[in-house]
Write a protein that holds these residues in place. Structure first.
Motif, PDB file in Angstrom:
ATOM      1  N   GLY A  31      -9.937 -16.568  30.728  1.00  0.00           N
ATOM      2  CA  GLY A  31     -10.312 -16.982  32.328  1.00  0.00           C
ATOM      3  C   GLY A  31     -10.675 -15.936  32.989  1.00  0.00           C
ATOM      4  N   GLY A  32     -10.085 -14.714  32.942  1.00  0.00           N
ATOM      5  CA  GLY A  32     -10.489 -13.336  33.593  1.00  0.00           C
ATOM      6  C   GLY A  32     -11.949 -12.967  33.297  1.00  0.00           C
ATOM      7  N   LEU A  33     -12.427 -13.200  31.857  1.00  0.00           N
ATOM      8  CA  LEU A  33     -13.743 -12.662  31.420  1.00  0.00           C
ATOM      9  C   LEU A  33     -14.671 -13.433  31.941  1.00  0.00           C
ATOM     10  CD1 LEU A  33     -12.923 -11.751  27.726  1.00  0.00           C
ATOM     11  CD2 LEU A  33     -13.112 -10.240  29.658  1.00  0.00           C
ATOM     12  N   ILE A  34     -14.216 -14.896  32.111  1.00  0.00           N
ATOM     13  CA  ILE A  34     -15.372 -16.040  32.893  1.00  0.00           C
ATOM     14  C   ILE A  34     -15.509 -15.582  34.072  1.00  0.00           C
ATOM     15  CG2 ILE A  34     -15.598 -18.343  33.125  1.00  0.00           C
ATOM     16  CD1 ILE A  34     -14.190 -19.294  30.724  1.00  0.00           C
ATOM     17  N   ILE A  35     -14.558 -15.241  34.831  1.00  0.00           N
ATOM     18  CA  ILE A  35     -14.736 -15.036  36.352  1.00  0.00           C
ATOM     19  C   ILE A  35     -15.514 -13.865  36.481  1.00  0.00           C
ATOM     20  CG2 ILE A  35     -13.663 -14.861  38.568  1.00  0.00           C
ATOM     21  CD1 ILE A  35     -12.871 -17.560  37.798  1.00  0.00           C
ATOM     22  N   GLY A  36     -15.124 -12.971  35.853  1.00  0.00           N
ATOM     23  CA  GLY A  36     -15.820 -11.723  35.872  1.00  0.00           C
ATOM     24  C   GLY A  36     -17.409 -11.731  35.688  1.00  0.00           C
ATOM     25  N   VAL A  37     -17.729 -12.504  34.339  1.00  0.00           N
ATOM     26  CA  VAL A  37     -18.977 -12.481  34.115  1.00  0.00           C
ATOM     27  C   VAL A  37     -19.776 -13.426  35.196  1.00  0.00           C
ATOM     28  CG1 VAL A  37     -20.616 -13.397  32.505  1.00  0.00           C
ATOM     29  CG2 VAL A  37     -18.733 -12.177  31.567  1.00  0.00           C
ATOM     30  N   VAL A  38     -19.230 -14.645  35.426  1.00  0.00           N
ATOM     31  CA  VAL A  38     -19.936 -15.181  36.363  1.00  0.00           C
ATOM     32  C   VAL A  38     -20.114 -14.685  37.899  1.00  0.00           C
ATOM     33  CG1 VAL A  38     -19.543 -17.395  37.907  1.00  0.00           C
ATOM     34  CG2 VAL A  38     -19.080 -17.589  35.261  1.00  0.00           C
ATOM     35  N   GLU A  39     -19.321 -13.922  38.196  1.00  0.00           N
ATOM     36  CA  GLU A  39     -19.224 -13.236  39.336  1.00  0.00           C
ATOM     37  C   GLU A  39     -20.263 -12.154  39.127  1.00  0.00           C
ATOM     38  OE1 GLU A  39     -15.572 -12.083  41.979  1.00  0.00           O
ATOM     39  OE2 GLU A  39     -16.224 -10.315  40.813  1.00  0.00           O
ATOM     40  N   SER A  40     -20.427 -11.535  38.329  1.00  0.00           N
ATOM     41  CA  SER A  40     -21.522 -10.418  38.261  1.00  0.00           C
ATOM     42  C   SER A  40     -22.904 -10.949  38.231  1.00  0.00           C
ATOM     43  CB  SER A  40     -21.064  -9.461  36.887  1.00  0.00           C
ATOM     44  OG  SER A  40     -22.407  -8.758  36.313  1.00  0.00           O
ATOM     45  N   LEU A  41     -22.963 -12.073  37.435  1.00  0.00           N
ATOM     46  CA  LEU A  41     -24.294 -12.650  37.151  1.00  0.00           C
ATOM     47  C   LEU A  41     -24.666 -13.247  38.528  1.00  0.00           C
ATOM     48  CD1 LEU A  41     -24.243 -14.320  33.533  1.00  0.00           C
ATOM     49  CD2 LEU A  41     -25.240 -11.925  34.556  1.00  0.00           C
ATOM     50  N   ALA A  42     -23.786 -13.998  39.264  1.00  0.00           N
ATOM     51  CA  ALA A  42     -24.191 -14.709  40.516  1.00  0.00           C
ATOM     52  C   ALA A  42     -24.527 -13.665  41.492  1.00  0.00           C
ATOM     53  CB  ALA A  42     -22.965 -15.551  40.912  1.00  0.00           C
ATOM     54  N   GLY A  43     -23.805 -12.536  41.525  1.00  0.00           N
ATOM     55  CA  GLY A  43     -24.122 -11.372  42.222  1.00  0.00           C
ATOM     56  C   GLY A  43     -25.437 -11.050  42.394  1.00  0.00           C
ATOM     57  N   TYR A  44     -25.897 -10.973  41.070  1.00  0.00           N
ATOM     58  CA  TYR A  44     -27.340 -10.452  41.193  1.00  0.00           C
ATOM     59  C   TYR A  44     -28.447 -11.504  41.149  1.00  0.00           C
ATOM     60  CZ  TYR A  44     -31.166  -7.384  39.305  1.00  0.00           C
ATOM     61  OH  TYR A  44     -32.281  -6.619  39.509  1.00  0.00           O
ATOM     62  N   TYR A  45     -28.286 -12.424  40.605  1.00  0.00           N
ATOM     63  CA  TYR A  45     -29.317 -13.534  40.525  1.00  0.00           C
ATOM     64  C   TYR A  45     -29.238 -14.350  41.536  1.00  0.00           C
ATOM     65  CZ  TYR A  45     -30.259 -11.918  35.737  1.00  0.00           C
ATOM     66  OH  TYR A  45     -30.504 -10.954  34.563  1.00  0.00           O
ATOM     67  N   LEU A  46     -27.985 -14.601  42.233  1.00  0.00           N
ATOM     68  CA  LEU A  46     -28.039 -15.778  43.253  1.00  0.00           C
ATOM     69  C   LEU A  46     -28.280 -14.927  44.662  1.00  0.00           C
ATOM     70  CD1 LEU A  46     -25.261 -18.143  41.746  1.00  0.00           C
ATOM     71  CD2 LEU A  46     -27.954 -18.405  41.841  1.00  0.00           C
ATOM     72  N   PRO A  47     -28.486 -15.928  45.756  1.00  0.00           N
ATOM     73  CA  PRO A  47     -28.594 -15.183  47.156  1.00  0.00           C
ATOM     74  C   PRO A  47     -27.177 -14.376  47.438  1.00  0.00           C
ATOM     75  CG  PRO A  47     -29.330 -17.469  47.074  1.00  0.00           C
ATOM     76  CD  PRO A  47     -28.797 -17.070  45.734  1.00  0.00           C
ATOM     77  N   GLU A  48     -27.248 -13.594  48.305  1.00  0.00           N
ATOM     78  CA  GLU A  48     -26.129 -12.894  48.973  1.00  0.00           C
ATOM     79  C   GLU A  48     -25.016 -13.872  49.066  1.00  0.00           C
ATOM     80  OE1 GLU A  48     -26.917  -9.433  50.211  1.00  0.00           O
ATOM     81  OE2 GLU A  48     -24.673  -9.489  50.032  1.00  0.00           O
ATOM     82  N   GLY A  49     -23.795 -13.469  48.968  1.00  0.00           N
ATOM     83  CA  GLY A  49     -22.737 -14.330  49.352  1.00  0.00           C
ATOM     84  C   GLY A  49     -22.217 -15.327  48.261  1.00  0.00           C
ATOM     85  N   PHE A  50     -23.121 -15.434  47.086  1.00  0.00           N
ATOM     86  CA  PHE A  50     -22.683 -16.220  46.334  1.00  0.00           C
ATOM     87  C   PHE A  50     -21.582 -15.510  45.146  1.00  0.00           C
ATOM     88  CE2 PHE A  50     -25.893 -19.236  47.027  1.00  0.00           C
ATOM     89  CZ  PHE A  50     -25.479 -20.594  46.719  1.00  0.00           C
TER      90      PHE A  50
END
Lengths: 304, 256
Positions: free
Chosen positions: A256-275
């Protein structure tokens, strides 16, 4: 937008790998804090909302170890883990045990209160206070180049140390008598009493272990976010990690921790600010819709 | 003949509900003693009080003359009391072998534990076959075997058994009771057996106590108990129940 700075050339693949690595490294920290939640939850059916603050306190002890006492990095880790293990056991003995047997709500409020108090007390201690401190590590800004791919040693070290801790914990729970007894106590407390397992002492040791794991997370996180009295709020991200994994599952908390970490990292770069900040909760909602008991949820199996 | 375990005027309660109202009984060394009684009579409470799970409000529990009431459960296990709980209570996600190792938690003699592990595998060979399996996956009978074996691994002087026949087929019940007798004869383990299956219990035990609503109402050798008309009627079901189907013991007879 951490990570964007070290992105040189190397194209999209390189960029993706670096984001992935940053995400896994951050996920390791979430995983360890989530693991602390889960250990205590499984043993005592209590959610310890002070887990993030235990991490923060552990990071401050590590800071003291490395600056005031001048210990080398590895000894700093040992020092902080030892101090916090004792602190966790004392917290159980002096704060949690007196409310044993009261409704879950009471116990949860006690842990929330403990978190507030820790945050407050830390700011009053000379040398700690409300300032933000850097935490020196031997890895600093070193990088490894594999062809076009540039990897930060700092992140690799976080991943490696987390893996080592998980392996050690696995061996402990699988083979050590005390580790098996901790499992037994969490599965059937009454039977544990009948077997002569000192259940209360075991629960105290679990609090110590959980505080030590949180401290380890704090030490890994310290070089990234620096040490300050509010760094414990990362618990708000670790909690979804534990839920995604299936609250009560040790391997689940790591995944769960790894999933959250990876999703957050990718979302932070590829998705608009705030995601970036909502990504964790979106993942929780999706997982809970698909699998209400979490990825590794064992609620059904435990009721044999 | 010495009494290894004695209860004197023990009163225990769950909150405001008093479950034991002054229980006195004694268990001879090396014997099998049984406590009979209906649901809710307080049979399990007696065993839980001995094990230290419940502290008695009044009275004494003595193990070889030493008072043990109020001690912690792990101290009592170390002192030599093993407990086979009602409903088996195995550790469902641990392997059979780890369950057994937890039974030996209080011991530090690895050689002795290994020997006892072999001994219980000899009593219940199926457990050796299933050693690596999770205990939660075993059948009810196998879990009962595991619960008995697990208690044996603490090398108890006195073994408390709470309804080992619960939910088992008559054939399996017979097998389990045969093993209980063997444990008693071969290892010299004293056994305090709580049972609803009065038929089997009276057959293997030497002394019996009859418990009703928290009081001991009758005690005798099991041979003589089995002959008593009341016991035959109410616990062995040999005489048909009355016209209303459910006659109560209390109406039938005033004790003391």
């Amino acid at each position: 937008m951490r990570g964007r700075g070290i992105l040189g050339g190397g194209g999209l693949v390189n960029q993706f790998l670096q984001l992935l690595l940053a995400g896994v490294a951050q996920g390791c920290v979430y995983a360890l804090v989530a693991l602390g939640f889960v250990l205590i939850y499984k043993a005592t059916e209590t959610v310890n909302f002070a887990q993030g603050d235990l991490m923060m306190l552990g990071a401050f002890f590590a800071l003291t170890g490395s600056t005031t006492l001048g210990l080398p990095y590895w000894l700093t880790i040992v020092f902080a883990l030892a101090v916090m293990a004792v602190f966790g056991m004392l917290a159980e003995r002096l704060v949690l045990r007196p409310v044993l047997g009261y409704p879950a709500f009471t116990v949860v409020m006690v842990t929330i209160g403990m978190g507030y108090i820790l945050r407050g007390v830390v700011t009053m201690i000379p040398g700690w206070g409300t300032d933000t401190y850097t935490f020196a590590t031997p890895f600093a800004d070193a990088v490894i180049r594999l062809g076009a791919v540039v990897l930060a040693v700092q992140q690799l070290a976080v991943i490696g140390m987390t893996a080592a801790l998980c392996l050690a914990l696995y061996l402990f729970f699988r083979y050590a008598k005390l580790g098996v007894a901790m499992q037994a106590t969490s599965q059937n407390q009454l039977a544990a009493y009948y077997m002569g397992i000192p259940v209360r002492r075991v629960n105290m040791l679990i609090w110590g272990l959980s505080a030590a794991v949180a401290t380890f997370a704090g030490i890994l996180l310290a070089p990234v976010t620096f040490v300050h009295s509010n760094m414990g709020f990362i618990g708000l991200k670790a909690f979804p990690a534990a839920v995604v994994g299936g609250f009560g599952s040790v391997p689940g908390s790591i995944v769960g921790g790894l999933i959250i970490g990876v999703v957050e990292s990718l979302a932070g770069y590829y998705l608009p600010e705030g995601f970036k900040d909502v990504a964790a909760y979106v993942v929780v909602l999706i997982v809970l819709m698909v699998r209400p008991s979490g990825i590794f949820g064992e609620t059904a199996r435990k009721k044999v | 003949m010495t009494d290894v375990l004695e209860l004197a005027n023990v009163e225990s309660s769950y909150g405001p509900v008093q479950a034991l109202r002054g229980v006195t009984l004694s268990v001879h060394e090396g014997r099998i003693v049984t406590v009979l009684g209906a649901n809710g009579a307080g049979k399990s409470t007696i065993l839980k009080t001995i094990s230290g799970i419940i502290d008695p409000g009044k009275g004494q529990v003595k193990l070889r003359g030493e008072e043990i009431q109020g001690r912690s459960p792990d101290w009592i296990v170390r002192a030599g009391i093993g407990h086979v709980p009602e409903g088996r209570e195995v550790f469902p996600l641990l392997s059979v072998e780890d369950n057994l190792r937890m039974g030996a938690y209080t011991r530090n003699d690895a050689d002795g534990v290994a020997k006892d592990l072999d001994a219980v595998y000899a009593y219940f060979p199926i457990l050796r076959e299933r050693a690596k399996q999770e205990a939660g996956q075993l059948s009810g009978g196998q879990q009962q075997m595991l619960a008995i074996s697990r208690a044996l691994l603490s090398r108890p002087a006195v073994m408390l058994m709470d309804e080992p026949s619960l939910g088992l087929s008559p054939k399996l019940t017979k097998e389990i009771f045969e093993i209980i007798v063997r444990i008693n004869r071969e290892r010299g383990t004293t056994i305090l057996l709580v049972e609803q299956n009065a038929h089997m219990a009276l057959k293997i035990a030497e002394t019996g106590y009859v418990l009703e609503v928290g009081r001991i109402v009758m005690t005798d050798t099991c041979e003589r108990l089995a002959q008593k008309e009341d016991i035959r009627e109410f616990y062995l079901g040999i005489k048909a129940a009355g016209v209303r189907g459910q006659r109560r013991w209390k109406k039938k007879k005033q004790w003391r």
